[in-house]
Design a protein around this motif. Structure first.
Motif, PDB file in Angstrom:
ATOM      1  N   PHE A 239      10.217  -9.769  15.832  1.00  0.00           N
ATOM      2  CA  PHE A 239       9.580  -8.610  15.228  1.00  0.00           C
ATOM      3  C   PHE A 239      10.566  -7.845  14.344  1.00  0.00           C
ATOM      4  N   SER A 240      11.816  -7.792  14.758  1.00  0.00           N
ATOM      5  CA  SER A 240      12.831  -7.108  13.951  1.00  0.00           C
ATOM      6  C   SER A 240      13.005  -7.785  12.600  1.00  0.00           C
ATOM      7  N   ASP A 241      13.022  -9.116  12.590  1.00  0.00           N
ATOM      8  CA  ASP A 241      13.121  -9.843  11.328  1.00  0.00           C
ATOM      9  C   ASP A 241      11.929  -9.529  10.429  1.00  0.00           C
ATOM     10  N   LEU A 242      10.744  -9.459  11.018  1.00  0.00           N
ATOM     11  CA  LEU A 242       9.543  -9.183  10.240  1.00  0.00           C
ATOM     12  C   LEU A 242       9.575  -7.779   9.643  1.00  0.00           C
ATOM     13  N   LYS A 243      10.017  -6.805  10.439  1.00  0.00           N
ATOM     14  CA  LYS A 243       9.998  -5.420   9.990  1.00  0.00           C
ATOM     15  C   LYS A 243      11.154  -5.077   9.068  1.00  0.00           C
ATOM     16  N   ASN A 244      12.044  -6.042   8.801  1.00  0.00           N
ATOM     17  CA  ASN A 244      13.051  -5.826   7.772  1.00  0.00           C
ATOM     18  C   ASN A 244      12.428  -5.720   6.390  1.00  0.00           C
ATOM     19  N   TRP A 245      11.192  -6.205   6.252  1.00  0.00           N
ATOM     20  CA  TRP A 245      10.473  -6.049   4.987  1.00  0.00           C
ATOM     21  C   TRP A 245       9.924  -4.619   4.960  1.00  0.00           C
ATOM     22  N   ARG A 246      10.534  -3.781   4.154  1.00  0.00           N
ATOM     23  CA  ARG A 246      10.267  -2.347   4.218  1.00  0.00           C
ATOM     24  C   ARG A 246       8.891  -1.958   3.710  1.00  0.00           C
ATOM     25  N   ILE A 247       8.176  -2.887   3.127  1.00  0.00           N
ATOM     26  CA  ILE A 247       6.808  -2.583   2.740  1.00  0.00           C
ATOM     27  C   ILE A 247       5.954  -2.306   3.974  1.00  0.00           C
ATOM     28  N   LEU A 248       6.463  -2.699   5.157  1.00  0.00           N
ATOM     29  CA  LEU A 248       5.753  -2.442   6.417  1.00  0.00           C
ATOM     30  C   LEU A 248       6.110  -1.090   7.009  1.00  0.00           C
ATOM     31  N   THR A 249       6.940  -0.304   6.319  1.00  0.00           N
ATOM     32  CA  THR A 249       7.301   1.017   6.847  1.00  0.00           C
ATOM     33  C   THR A 249       6.068   1.876   7.064  1.00  0.00           C
ATOM     34  N   ARG A 250       5.141   1.827   6.126  1.00  0.00           N
ATOM     35  CA  ARG A 250       3.846   2.506   6.290  1.00  0.00           C
ATOM     36  C   ARG A 250       2.830   1.798   5.398  1.00  0.00           C
ATOM     37  N   LEU A 251       1.891   1.110   6.034  1.00  0.00           N
ATOM     38  CA  LEU A 251       0.899   0.353   5.285  1.00  0.00           C
ATOM     39  C   LEU A 251      -0.076   1.296   4.585  1.00  0.00           C
ATOM     40  N   ARG A 252      -0.414   0.939   3.361  1.00  0.00           N
ATOM     41  CA  ARG A 252      -1.414   1.687   2.601  1.00  0.00           C
ATOM     42  C   ARG A 252      -2.503   0.724   2.141  1.00  0.00           C
ATOM     43  N   LEU A 253      -2.948  -0.121   3.095  1.00  0.00           N
ATOM     44  CA  LEU A 253      -3.868  -1.203   2.783  1.00  0.00           C
ATOM     45  C   LEU A 253      -5.030  -1.221   3.770  1.00  0.00           C
ATOM     46  N   SER A 254      -6.094  -1.905   3.391  1.00  0.00           N
ATOM     47  CA  SER A 254      -7.186  -2.164   4.314  1.00  0.00           C
ATOM     48  C   SER A 254      -6.740  -3.223   5.317  1.00  0.00           C
ATOM     49  N   PRO A 255      -7.393  -3.319   6.498  1.00  0.00           N
ATOM     50  CA  PRO A 255      -6.989  -4.338   7.484  1.00  0.00           C
ATOM     51  C   PRO A 255      -7.015  -5.761   6.940  1.00  0.00           C
ATOM     52  N   ALA A 256      -7.996  -6.074   6.069  1.00  0.00           N
ATOM     53  CA  ALA A 256      -8.073  -7.433   5.524  1.00  0.00           C
ATOM     54  C   ALA A 256      -6.850  -7.747   4.669  1.00  0.00           C
ATOM     55  N   LYS A 257      -6.470  -6.822   3.799  1.00  0.00           N
ATOM     56  CA  LYS A 257      -5.287  -7.041   2.967  1.00  0.00           C
ATOM     57  C   LYS A 257      -4.010  -7.004   3.802  1.00  0.00           C
ATOM     58  N   ALA A 258      -4.001  -6.166   4.853  1.00  0.00           N
ATOM     59  CA  ALA A 258      -2.825  -6.103   5.722  1.00  0.00           C
ATOM     60  C   ALA A 258      -2.604  -7.446   6.416  1.00  0.00           C
ATOM     61  N   THR A 259      -3.681  -8.112   6.801  1.00  0.00           N
ATOM     62  CA  THR A 259      -3.563  -9.428   7.432  1.00  0.00           C
ATOM     63  C   THR A 259      -2.932 -10.431   6.474  1.00  0.00           C
ATOM     64  N   ILE A 260      -3.389 -10.439   5.231  1.00  0.00           N
ATOM     65  CA  ILE A 260      -2.833 -11.354   4.229  1.00  0.00           C
ATOM     66  C   ILE A 260      -1.355 -11.057   4.007  1.00  0.00           C
ATOM     67  N   LEU A 261      -1.023  -9.760   3.924  1.00  0.00           N
ATOM     68  CA  LEU A 261       0.377  -9.374   3.712  1.00  0.00           C
ATOM     69  C   LEU A 261       1.261  -9.827   4.866  1.00  0.00           C
ATOM     70  N   LEU A 262       0.835  -9.583   6.109  1.00  0.00           N
ATOM     71  CA  LEU A 262       1.664  -9.958   7.265  1.00  0.00           C
ATOM     72  C   LEU A 262       1.856 -11.464   7.345  1.00  0.00           C
ATOM     73  N   ARG A 263       0.834 -12.226   7.020  1.00  0.00           N
ATOM     74  CA  ARG A 263       0.973 -13.680   7.071  1.00  0.00           C
ATOM     75  C   ARG A 263       1.897 -14.190   5.969  1.00  0.00           C
ATOM     76  N   ALA A 264       1.866 -13.530   4.808  1.00  0.00           N
ATOM     77  CA  ALA A 264       2.809 -13.895   3.751  1.00  0.00           C
ATOM     78  C   ALA A 264       4.242 -13.590   4.178  1.00  0.00           C
ATOM     79  N   LEU A 265       4.434 -12.423   4.809  1.00  0.00           N
ATOM     80  CA  LEU A 265       5.779 -12.061   5.272  1.00  0.00           C
ATOM     81  C   LEU A 265       6.233 -12.962   6.411  1.00  0.00           C
TER      82      LEU A 265
END
Length: 275
Positions: A239-265
């Motif tokens: 989880f620490s490796d994943l959260k190094n991507w600072r775009i996850l500091t505060r999501l400003r997306l819908s859940p559907a787009k957030a899912t796509i973003l997390l899977r890309a990361l």
């Protein structure tokens, strides 16, 4: 002719280090080149390598798009379009749950690590406000479940759930216990997943012992809990490796787009970090 100048005055351009390997940049650039060849796109304002670098900087540092655009003589909307294009290409390479578990089994693995995390999100207004509020963490966000191998390398991430949802409910909806049993693997999880396995006589999900007011854990059970916690420690590194991507500091997306973003990361994290 009227020219609009920045409120701060003359635009300045500065350099910023991107803590990623050249292999990660090459991976994303090659992925984009293959996509451009497939759709027969003959021209982009910048070459694929430069586009990949800008997108990675956006994901890693969460810079304002207008700032990145001004330093590269393009528009913020162009960077947004490129970013979501590459996010879609990366997310398409994220493994499904059954395939991720099959890969672990084929590599000789016997168990995976299961846990959940809350990614902070912007507070929503109206009736949607309470759905994203997590009482455990006292903040708004989206809930994700993830699996790692025994070394802590991320192998799978779930769809986004509202922050008010519980981890065990999300795991039941993803039928994680059934997929583990089909793959012939076990999983180590924390006490929040107690009762997830429908077959307590032959469990595939080990959660340790829970202490209650009427039944306290014995010294032997506490020792087993400590051993389980030590074995589960690598999942926090994932989880620490994943959260190094600072775009996850505060999501400003819908859940559907957030899912796509997390899977890309997830794909980028696996490419950049392997233990």
């Amino acid at each position: 002719m009227t020219t609009t100048q920045p409120a701060e005055g003359t635009t300045l351009v500065y350099q910023c280090a991107l803590p990623l390997s050249r292999q990660t940049l090459t991976f994303v650039a090659d992925l984009l080149r293959g996509h451009l060849k497939k759709i027969r796109s003959r021209w982009r304002k910048l070459p694929p390598g430069k586009i990949a670098l800008i997108v990675l900087a956006t994901l890693r540092h969460d810079h304002r798009l207008a700032d990145l655009a001004g330093g590269n003589s393009i528009s913020a909307s162009t960077i947004s379009r490129w970013t979501w294009e590459i996010i879609g290409l990366l997310a398409a390479r994220a493994p499904r749950l059954d395939r991720a578990l099959a890969a672990i089994r084929n590599q000789g693995g016997e168990a995976v690590l299961l846990d959940g995390t809350l990614i902070p999100a912007r507070r929503r207004s109206g009736t949607a406000n309470r759905k994203n509020y997590n009482g455990k963490h006292k903040k708004h966000g989206l809930l994700f479940l993830a699996l790692t191998d025994e070394a802590g390398n991320l192998i799978w991430i779930s769809s986004a759930r509202r922050g008010a949802a519980s981890e065990i409910t999300a795991a039941r909806r993803d039928r994680i216990a059934g997929h583990l049993r089909t793959a012939g693997l076990g999983a180590l999880a924390d006490l929040g997943f107690t009762g997830l396995d429908p077959d307590p006589d032959d469990p595939v999900i080990i959660t340790g012992y829970k202490s209650t007011r009427t039944r306290k854990t014995t010294p032997a059970q506490r020792h087993d809990n400590q051993a389980l916690s030590a074995a589960r420690a690598p999942v926090e590194h994932g989880f620490s490796d994943l959260k190094n991507w600072r775009i996850l500091t505060r999501l400003r997306l819908s859940p559907a787009k957030a899912t796509i973003l997390l899977r890309a990361l997830l794909v980028l994290t696996r490419q950049h970090t392997t233990r």
